[in-house]
Design a protein around this motif. Structure first.
Motif, PDB file in Angstrom:
ATOM      1  N   GLY A 164     -17.122  28.027  25.424  1.00  0.00           N
ATOM      2  CA  GLY A 164     -17.384  29.061  26.417  1.00  0.00           C
ATOM      3  C   GLY A 164     -18.850  29.400  26.501  1.00  0.00           C
ATOM      4  N   THR A 165     -19.371  29.558  27.720  1.00  0.00           N
ATOM      5  CA  THR A 165     -20.745  30.015  27.894  1.00  0.00           C
ATOM      6  C   THR A 165     -20.743  31.464  28.356  1.00  0.00           C
ATOM      7  OG1 THR A 165     -21.008  29.386  30.230  1.00  0.00           O
ATOM      8  CG2 THR A 165     -21.436  27.677  28.574  1.00  0.00           C
ATOM      9  N   ALA A 166     -21.688  32.227  27.819  1.00  0.00           N
ATOM     10  CA  ALA A 166     -21.849  33.638  28.193  1.00  0.00           C
ATOM     11  C   ALA A 166     -23.225  34.081  27.720  1.00  0.00           C
ATOM     12  CB  ALA A 166     -20.750  34.492  27.560  1.00  0.00           C
ATOM     13  N   GLY A 167     -23.580  35.330  28.032  1.00  0.00           N
ATOM     14  CA  GLY A 167     -24.854  35.869  27.597  1.00  0.00           C
ATOM     15  C   GLY A 167     -24.901  36.045  26.091  1.00  0.00           C
ATOM     16  N   ALA A 168     -26.095  36.225  25.569  1.00  0.00           N
ATOM     17  CA  ALA A 168     -26.279  36.344  24.122  1.00  0.00           C
ATOM     18  C   ALA A 168     -25.454  37.484  23.532  1.00  0.00           C
ATOM     19  CB  ALA A 168     -27.759  36.549  23.817  1.00  0.00           C
ATOM     20  N   ALA A 169     -25.308  38.578  24.282  1.00  0.00           N
ATOM     21  CA  ALA A 169     -24.587  39.743  23.765  1.00  0.00           C
ATOM     22  C   ALA A 169     -23.092  39.506  23.634  1.00  0.00           C
ATOM     23  CB  ALA A 169     -24.832  40.957  24.661  1.00  0.00           C
ATOM     24  N   ASN A 170     -22.564  38.458  24.282  1.00  0.00           N
ATOM     25  CA  ASN A 170     -21.120  38.218  24.279  1.00  0.00           C
ATOM     26  C   ASN A 170     -20.697  37.023  23.429  1.00  0.00           C
ATOM     27  OD1 ASN A 170     -20.287  40.368  25.922  1.00  0.00           O
ATOM     28  ND2 ASN A 170     -20.829  39.251  27.784  1.00  0.00           N
ATOM     29  N   GLN A 171     -21.607  36.479  22.625  1.00  0.00           N
ATOM     30  CA  GLN A 171     -21.265  35.325  21.799  1.00  0.00           C
ATOM     31  C   GLN A 171     -20.181  35.653  20.771  1.00  0.00           C
ATOM     32  OE1 GLN A 171     -22.937  31.984  22.302  1.00  0.00           O
ATOM     33  NE2 GLN A 171     -22.913  33.236  24.156  1.00  0.00           N
ATOM     34  N   ASP A 172     -20.324  36.759  20.072  1.00  0.00           N
ATOM     35  CA  ASP A 172     -19.304  37.130  19.082  1.00  0.00           C
ATOM     36  C   ASP A 172     -17.970  37.433  19.756  1.00  0.00           C
ATOM     37  OD1 ASP A 172     -21.027  36.784  16.970  1.00  0.00           O
ATOM     38  OD2 ASP A 172     -21.548  38.913  16.790  1.00  0.00           O
ATOM     39  N   TYR A 173     -18.029  38.004  20.952  1.00  0.00           N
ATOM     40  CA  TYR A 173     -16.785  38.284  21.685  1.00  0.00           C
ATOM     41  C   TYR A 173     -16.040  36.990  21.980  1.00  0.00           C
ATOM     42  CZ  TYR A 173     -13.653  39.654  25.491  1.00  0.00           C
ATOM     43  OH  TYR A 173     -12.547  39.840  26.285  1.00  0.00           O
ATOM     44  N   LEU A 174     -16.743  35.970  22.464  1.00  0.00           N
ATOM     45  CA  LEU A 174     -16.098  34.685  22.745  1.00  0.00           C
ATOM     46  C   LEU A 174     -15.495  34.094  21.476  1.00  0.00           C
ATOM     47  CD1 LEU A 174     -18.443  32.820  25.272  1.00  0.00           C
ATOM     48  CD2 LEU A 174     -16.637  34.493  25.711  1.00  0.00           C
ATOM     49  N   ARG A 175     -16.230  34.172  20.382  1.00  0.00           N
ATOM     50  CA  ARG A 175     -15.714  33.629  19.114  1.00  0.00           C
ATOM     51  C   ARG A 175     -14.456  34.375  18.671  1.00  0.00           C
ATOM     52  NH1 ARG A 175     -21.431  33.997  17.802  1.00  0.00           N
ATOM     53  NH2 ARG A 175     -22.396  31.961  18.198  1.00  0.00           N
ATOM     54  N   SER A 176     -14.416  35.682  18.938  1.00  0.00           N
ATOM     55  CA  SER A 176     -13.239  36.467  18.544  1.00  0.00           C
ATOM     56  C   SER A 176     -11.991  36.041  19.310  1.00  0.00           C
ATOM     57  CB  SER A 176     -13.500  37.965  18.761  1.00  0.00           C
ATOM     58  OG  SER A 176     -13.420  38.308  20.150  1.00  0.00           O
ATOM     59  N   LEU A 177     -12.189  35.400  20.469  1.00  0.00           N
ATOM     60  CA  LEU A 177     -11.064  34.916  21.277  1.00  0.00           C
ATOM     61  C   LEU A 177     -10.763  33.450  21.003  1.00  0.00           C
ATOM     62  CD1 LEU A 177     -11.837  36.622  24.719  1.00  0.00           C
ATOM     63  CD2 LEU A 177     -10.443  37.462  22.815  1.00  0.00           C
ATOM     64  N   GLY A 178     -11.416  32.885  19.990  1.00  0.00           N
ATOM     65  CA  GLY A 178     -11.101  31.526  19.580  1.00  0.00           C
ATOM     66  C   GLY A 178     -11.953  30.445  20.194  1.00  0.00           C
ATOM     67  N   ALA A 179     -13.004  30.813  20.934  1.00  0.00           N
ATOM     68  CA  ALA A 179     -13.840  29.809  21.599  1.00  0.00           C
ATOM     69  C   ALA A 179     -15.014  29.396  20.724  1.00  0.00           C
ATOM     70  CB  ALA A 179     -14.361  30.352  22.927  1.00  0.00           C
ATOM     71  N   VAL A 180     -15.519  28.193  20.970  1.00  0.00           N
ATOM     72  CA  VAL A 180     -16.822  27.777  20.468  1.00  0.00           C
ATOM     73  C   VAL A 180     -17.818  28.308  21.488  1.00  0.00           C
ATOM     74  CG1 VAL A 180     -18.298  25.836  19.866  1.00  0.00           C
ATOM     75  CG2 VAL A 180     -15.820  25.706  19.454  1.00  0.00           C
ATOM     76  N   ALA A 181     -18.716  29.177  21.073  1.00  0.00           N
ATOM     77  CA  ALA A 181     -19.564  29.907  22.023  1.00  0.00           C
ATOM     78  C   ALA A 181     -20.979  29.350  22.072  1.00  0.00           C
ATOM     79  CB  ALA A 181     -19.623  31.384  21.647  1.00  0.00           C
ATOM     80  N   THR A 182     -21.560  29.371  23.275  1.00  0.00           N
ATOM     81  CA  THR A 182     -22.969  29.067  23.443  1.00  0.00           C
ATOM     82  C   THR A 182     -23.502  29.851  24.637  1.00  0.00           C
ATOM     83  OG1 THR A 182     -24.632  27.298  23.534  1.00  0.00           O
ATOM     84  CG2 THR A 182     -22.716  27.056  24.971  1.00  0.00           C
ATOM     85  N   THR A 183     -24.814  29.997  24.704  1.00  0.00           N
ATOM     86  CA  THR A 183     -25.418  30.784  25.771  1.00  0.00           C
ATOM     87  C   THR A 183     -25.696  29.923  26.998  1.00  0.00           C
ATOM     88  OG1 THR A 183     -27.582  30.384  24.771  1.00  0.00           O
ATOM     89  CG2 THR A 183     -26.496  32.461  24.234  1.00  0.00           C
TER      90      THR A 183
END
Length: 294
Positions: A164-183
Motif C-alpha cells: 500500500g502507498t500512502a503519506g508518511a503519516a499513514n505508514q503505521d496505519y497501513l501496517r496495522s491493516l496487514g499491508a506492506v507500506a511505502t510512501t
C-alpha cells in the motif's frame, strides 16, 4: 442538505424538505449518521452526469445508518425500530429511504456503521475486477482512505499480499491493516519494485499514476481505477458501476462480526457542516472514514 446547481461546496444548502416515504422494496430510516464518499462531491460538481444523471435540485448522500421507521410493500425480514445500515438516496437528512440495507452488527455505533456500505461494495468489486488471487500481490495506490482500508483487510482475509502507498503519516496505519507500506512521491516506483513482484494494482486516489501501475504489473488489464476517468486511455479499466449492495452489506457484516474488518471514523461533522466535510474529502489524506452526524 440539497443543491440547486452544480459547483463547489458553497452550492450546498440546508433546507426544509418534504419527508420521503418508503416505496415497494424500500425502508425509511430516521438517519443517525451518513457516510461521506468522494462520489458525493463528484455528483455535486456534475462529474457523474454521464454515469449517474440527476435532476436539480437534488439531495446529497448515498450511505446511512439509522432506525427503521417505515417499511415499504413487499419487504420482509425487517421491522420498525430495527437498527440498520445501507444505501439509498439523499442521506444527508433527518429521514432517508434505503433501497439496500442490513442489520447493524453488534457493537457497532451508528457513526461507524454509516462508513461501511459504499466503501465495502467498492472494495469487493475492484478486488474481483482486478482478478487478484490468493497468494498473489496487489498494489494499492492511495491505500489509507475508506476504500483502501477495506481493500487491505478483505485482501488479507483472502490470503492476498498487499503493498500500500500512502503519506508518511499513514505508514503505521497501513501496517496495522496487514499491508506492506511505502510512501508515494518521488522514487515510489523503485521503492515498490524493491518490495517484490506486483501481480495487480488498484488506483484509489486518482493521482495520475496509471502509467506507472501498468509498468509495475506489466499488463494494463491488471490495473483498475476508481478515481481516474482517463485510465482507459492507457488500457486500464475505470470501475464506476456498482455491484450488488445487499451482498456487500452481508459480507461486511460477516467480516465485522469475525473481527476481520474495522474502518475507523477519522472525523464526524454536524449536518450543517456538510460543505466542510466535502472540502476535507476532496483534499484527501484520509485515514478511514468521514461521516455526517444527524
Amino acid at each position: 442538505m440539497s443543491f440547486a446547481e452544480f459547483g463547489g461546496p458553497e452550492v450546498l444548502r440546508l433546507v426544509d424538505a418534504e419527508e420521503p416515504h418508503a416505496g415497494p422494496g424500500q425502508v425509511r430510516v430516521a438517519v443517525r449518521a451518513a457516510g461521506v464518499n468522494p462520489v458525493d462531491w463528484r455528483i455535486r460538481e456534475g462529474q457523474m452526469q454521464k454515469v449517474r444523471p440527476i435532476e436539480l435540485p437534488a439531495g446529497v448522500g448515498l450511505d446511512a445508518a439509522g432506525v427503521v421507521d417505515e417499511v415499504g410493500a413487499d419487504v420482509e425480514g425487517v421491522a420498525v425500530g430495527d437498527r440498520v445500515f445501507g444505501e439509498g438516496s439523499s442521506t444527508y437528512a433527518e429521514f432517508a429511504v434505503l433501497s439496500a440495507w442490513a442489520e447493524m452488527p453488534e457493537g457497532l455505533t451508528f457513526e461507524e456503521a454509516a462508513g461501511y456500505p459504499s466503501v465495502v461494495e467498492t472494495a469487493l468489486r475492484v478486488i474481483r475486477e482486478v482478478g487478484v488471487r490468493p497468494g498473489q500481490t496487489l498494489l494499492v495506490s492511495g491505500a489509507s482512505g475508506g476504500v483502501g482500508s477495506a481493500v487491505l483487510q478483505i485482501a488479507r482475509d483472502r490470503g492476498i499480499t498487499v503493498i500500500g502507498t500512502a503519506g508518511a503519516a499513514n505508514q503505521d496505519y497501513l501496517r496495522s491493516l496487514g499491508a506492506v507500506a511505502t510512501t508515494y512521491g518521488e522514487g515510489w516506483v523503485e521503492r515498490v519494485r524493491r518490495l517484490g513482484r506486483v501481480d495487480a494494482a488498484l488506483d484509489l486516489a486518482g493521482s495520475g499514476v496509471i502509467r506507472e501501475l501498468v509498468e509495475l504489473t506489466g499488463d494494463p488489464r491488471k490495473v483498475v481505477s476508481i478515481a481516474d476517468l482517463r485510465a482507459p486511455e492507457l488500457g486500464a479499466r475505470f470501475s464506476g458501476v456498482a455491484g450488488s449492495m445487499p451482498e456487500a452489506l452481508a459480507e461486511a457484516a460477516r467480516l465485522i462480526a469475525r473481527g476481520r474488518l474495522h474502518i475507523p471514523v477519522e472525523r464526524s461533522y454536524p449536518l450543517a457542516d456538510a460543505a466542510a466535510a466535502h472540502i476535507d474529502s476532496q483534499a484527501g489524506h484520509t485515514r478511514g472514514r468521514r461521516v455526517i452526524i444527524i
